[in-house]
Design a protein around this motif. Structure first.
Motif, PDB file in Angstrom:
ATOM      1  N   PHE A   1       0.808  -1.119  -0.182  1.00 28.10           N
ATOM      2  CA  PHE A   1       0.332  -0.002   0.125  1.00 28.10           C
ATOM      3  C   PHE A   1       0.291   1.290  -0.067  1.00 28.10           C
ATOM      4  O   PHE A   1      -0.217   2.586  -0.713  1.00 28.10           O
ATOM      5  N   TRP A   2       1.667   1.046   0.682  1.00 27.77           N
ATOM      6  CA  TRP A   2       2.605   2.750   0.672  1.00 27.77           C
ATOM      7  C   TRP A   2       4.093   2.836  -0.478  1.00 27.77           C
ATOM      8  O   TRP A   2       4.866   3.419  -0.558  1.00 27.77           O
ATOM      9  N   THR A   3       3.433   1.449  -1.509  1.00 28.05           N
ATOM     10  CA  THR A   3       4.709   1.661  -2.125  1.00 28.05           C
ATOM     11  C   THR A   3       5.220   2.907  -3.249  1.00 28.05           C
ATOM     12  O   THR A   3       6.190   3.161  -3.270  1.00 28.05           O
TER      13      THR A   3
ATOM     14  N   ALA B   1      -2.830  14.972   8.752  1.00 26.51           N
ATOM     15  CA  ALA B   1      -3.250  13.998   7.791  1.00 26.51           C
ATOM     16  C   ALA B   1      -4.758  14.335   7.359  1.00 26.51           C
ATOM     17  O   ALA B   1      -4.818  13.735   6.279  1.00 26.51           O
ATOM     18  N   ARG B   2      -5.510  14.383   8.519  1.00 26.52           N
ATOM     19  CA  ARG B   2      -6.797  14.159   7.686  1.00 26.52           C
ATOM     20  C   ARG B   2      -7.032  15.358   6.932  1.00 26.52           C
ATOM     21  O   ARG B   2      -7.851  15.609   6.306  1.00 26.52           O
ATOM     22  N   ALA B   3      -6.232  16.137   6.913  1.00 27.11           N
ATOM     23  CA  ALA B   3      -6.450  18.177   6.526  1.00 27.11           C
ATOM     24  C   ALA B   3      -6.062  17.858   5.208  1.00 27.11           C
ATOM     25  O   ALA B   3      -6.443  18.279   4.167  1.00 27.11           O
ATOM     26  N   ALA B   4      -4.728  16.949   4.717  1.00 33.93           N
ATOM     27  CA  ALA B   4      -4.587  17.087   3.604  1.00 33.93           C
ATOM     28  C   ALA B   4      -4.673  15.175   3.390  1.00 33.93           C
ATOM     29  O   ALA B   4      -4.749  15.572   1.779  1.00 33.93           O
TER      30      ALA B   4
ATOM     31  N   ALA C   1      -2.569   9.326   3.588  1.00 30.51           N
ATOM     32  CA  ALA C   1      -2.642   8.387   5.432  1.00 30.51           C
ATOM     33  C   ALA C   1      -1.091   7.771   5.142  1.00 30.51           C
ATOM     34  O   ALA C   1      -0.529   9.009   4.036  1.00 30.51           O
ATOM     35  N   LEU C   2      -0.629   7.701   6.584  1.00 26.95           N
ATOM     36  CA  LEU C   2       0.522   8.749   7.044  1.00 26.95           C
ATOM     37  C   LEU C   2       1.019   7.528   7.863  1.00 26.95           C
ATOM     38  O   LEU C   2       0.625   6.983   8.761  1.00 26.95           O
ATOM     39  N   LEU C   3       2.493   6.547   7.532  1.00 21.63           N
ATOM     40  CA  LEU C   3       3.294   5.739   7.940  1.00 21.63           C
ATOM     41  C   LEU C   3       4.352   6.849   8.549  1.00 21.63           C
ATOM     42  O   LEU C   3       4.845   7.316   7.423  1.00 21.63           O
TER      43      LEU C   3
ATOM     44  N   SER D   1      17.844   9.259   6.085  1.00 23.96           N
ATOM     45  CA  SER D   1      17.230   8.221   6.811  1.00 23.96           C
ATOM     46  C   SER D   1      15.864   9.296   6.432  1.00 23.96           C
ATOM     47  O   SER D   1      14.777   9.461   7.300  1.00 23.96           O
ATOM     48  N   VAL D   2      14.488   7.164   6.356  1.00 23.42           N
ATOM     49  CA  VAL D   2      13.156   7.700   6.351  1.00 23.42           C
ATOM     50  C   VAL D   2      12.743   7.602   7.329  1.00 23.42           C
ATOM     51  O   VAL D   2      12.993   6.119   7.519  1.00 23.42           O
ATOM     52  N   ILE D   3      12.126   7.894   7.640  1.00 26.12           N
ATOM     53  CA  ILE D   3      11.376   8.069   8.894  1.00 26.12           C
ATOM     54  C   ILE D   3       9.551   8.394   8.455  1.00 26.12           C
ATOM     55  O   ILE D   3       8.941   7.775   9.306  1.00 26.12           O
ATOM     56  N   ALA D   4       8.945   8.299   7.151  1.00 26.25           N
ATOM     57  CA  ALA D   4       7.156   8.681   7.134  1.00 26.25           C
ATOM     58  C   ALA D   4       7.607   8.453   5.965  1.00 26.25           C
ATOM     59  O   ALA D   4       8.276   8.374   4.930  1.00 26.25           O
ATOM     60  N   VAL D   5       6.451   7.855   5.299  1.00 27.20           N
ATOM     61  CA  VAL D   5       5.247   7.843   3.283  1.00 27.20           C
ATOM     62  C   VAL D   5       4.255   8.438   4.096  1.00 27.20           C
ATOM     63  O   VAL D   5       3.303   7.455   4.776  1.00 27.20           O
ATOM     64  N   GLY D   6       3.201   8.958   2.970  1.00 26.07           N
ATOM     65  CA  GLY D   6       2.286   9.222   3.217  1.00 26.07           C
ATOM     66  C   GLY D   6       1.565   8.453   1.660  1.00 26.07           C
ATOM     67  O   GLY D   6       2.831   9.219   0.631  1.00 26.07           O
ATOM     68  N   VAL D   7       0.981   8.603   1.172  1.00 22.30           N
ATOM     69  CA  VAL D   7       0.069   8.276   0.595  1.00 22.30           C
ATOM     70  C   VAL D   7      -1.109   9.035   0.215  1.00 22.30           C
ATOM     71  O   VAL D   7      -2.103   8.891   1.562  1.00 22.30           O
TER      72      VAL D   7
END
Length: 448
Positions: free
Chosen positions: A202-204, A229-232, A235-237, A250-256
């Motif tokens: 899902f986050w790819t 996340a709701r305002a934008a 979905a945030l990981l 380093s990678v700390i978050a991913v947004g879809v």
């Protein structure tokens, strides 16, 4: 706002904070006393107020100021010696527990405030023949502060000797750990549905956030992340959790399908780990005490056993608690997924280091198995009991491989079998074992 409160709390716990506040208050009080006496004088009915002249007040204030700052230096020296002992025997990470101790701060603050008050008052004493001035109120209060300093010195000598006691330190760390556990877990609710995170695919194709700088993640504001996340409408990981060291870039978050604005506003980085959201830090402080106690240079298994007992206490307190799943939905729409500490990771942080350092100590390994058995009788969850059994198997394997005495090996096998009986039969096995133990003690008492 949470970041601001975190910084304020950190500042308020600094060793200098309470002495600085008390010193400022002492200076303000000294000025208020001088101004009040210059304006209103000393009423005739106040017989307890100092009644001496300029020479006597100077001598008295000078004696109090000199002795208070001298004793403050002694107190500071004792504190440094206590901190050196704590760092050497219990680990440098425990220094925060001593520097943020309010008793130590109040003691040092009392002496420094007394010195500041008397010194400020001393400058107001004038010996002019035309208009001599003695601040009688301040001299009287300086005497009170001197007596308070003596009382604080007596208190401090008793307090500092108790604060470096291993059992006292273990209890303090246990309280911090218990508070962190209660904050990190939720009251168990059988009707609560478990939220499920989407698969990794899902986050790819999401937008990636790289860390702008390095440091320990001290605070994660989940409410702010959820709001962004709701305002934008995304979905945030999060890939990091409080206590993790975040490396630059380093990678700390991913947004879809994209990242919301202001993700870093909800993440507070610092140079050191802190107690609070970082649950494993509280655990590792206790584990480090046990590991140092089991080192060949110290060889103190009793302290390690004390730590093991505190860990068993913490695990049994989780009987009616559940771990958050870290997945947040709003209106059935996925908004936030954050990593959380689970029971498996918690028990690993508790017991792996102790097992590795204490594998050659029969008393430590036996106590581990006994605590595992008691913990298994407290916990009803099948998965948690399986984790306890896994650690018991590791303890048994290491103990049998490193302990040569046949009697100790037999005791290990007996304790391990008692644990298996408890896991198989629940609390009934624990009750029967306790009854057999009481009977053996009673028979031993009659024999004696």
């Amino acid at each position: 706002m949470k970041r601001t409160w975190l910084r304020l709390r950190q500042i308020s716990q600094e060793f200098w904070f309470i002495p600085a506040v008390m010193t400022v208050l002492a200076l303000l009080l000294a000025e208020a006393g001088i101004s009040a006496e210059e304006t209103y004088g000393v009423p005739d009915g106040l017989t307890f107020v100092y009644g001496g002249g300029e020479t006597g007040s100077r001598s008295l204030l000078s004696a109090i100021a000199g002795s208070s700052i001298g004793v403050a230096g002694t107190v500071f020296s004792i504190t440094i010696a206590a901190l050196s002992y704590a760092a050497g025997s219990m680990g440098p990470r425990l220094l925060d527990n001593f520097t943020r101790d309010r008793g130590n701060q109040l003691t040092l603050g009392t002496f420094i405030a007394t010195f500041a008050f008397t010194l400020y008052t001393l400058r107001a004493v004038t010996g002019s023949e035309d208009q001599p001035f003695v601040p009688h109120f301040n001299v009287t209060f300086a005497l009170v502060l001197a007596l308070a300093s003596v009382a604080m010195l007596v208190y401090y000598l008793a307090h500092v000797t108790g604060s470096i006691n291993m059992t006292h330190v273990a209890n303090l760390l246990r309280d911090d750990m218990r508070d962190s556990l209660m904050n990190a877990t939720l009251k168990d609710d059988p009707d609560q549905d478990t939220a499920v995170a989407p698969p990794p695919e899902f986050w790819t194709n999401g937008e990636v956030l790289h860390a702008p700088r390095g440091g320990y993640l001290q605070l994660m504001d989940n409410d702010l992340l959820l709001e962004r996340a709701r305002a934008a409408d995304v979905a945030l990981l999060l890939h990091v959790r409080p206590g993790d060291y975040v490396f630059p870039n380093s990678v700390i978050a991913v947004g879809v399908p994209r990242l919301p604005d202001g993700v870093m506003d909800a993440l507070t980085l610092g140079d050191r780990r802190t107690v609070g959201q970082d649950l494993e830090y509280s655990v590792r402080q206790l584990a480090e005490v046990a590991a140092r106690a089991l080192s060949p240079g110290v060889n103190d298994p009793v302290t390690a056993i004390d730590v093991i007992d505190r860990f068993g206490d913490a695990l049994c307190s989780l009987q009616d608690r559940r771990w958050p799943d870290g997945v947040s939905y709003q209106d059935q729409v996925l908004r936030l997924v954050v990593p959380v500490t689970d029971f498996t990771g918690l028990t690993g942080s508790m017991f792996n280091m102790i097992r590795q350092y204490g594998k050659g100590s029969p008393s430590v390994m036996l106590r581990l198995l006994e605590v595992f058995r008691t913990t298994a009788s407290c916990l009803n969850d099948t998965e948690r009991r399986a984790v306890i059994r896994h650690h018991a198997e590791l303890v048994r394997e290491d103990a049998l491989a490193n302990i040569e005495n046949s009697g100790d090996r037999t005791d290990i096998e007996r304790r391990y079998q008692a644990l298996l009986d408890t896991l198989a039969n629940g609390q009934d096995a624990e009750v029967h074992e306790a009854a057999r133990h009481a009977v053996r003690q009673a028979q031993g008492g009659r024999a004696n």
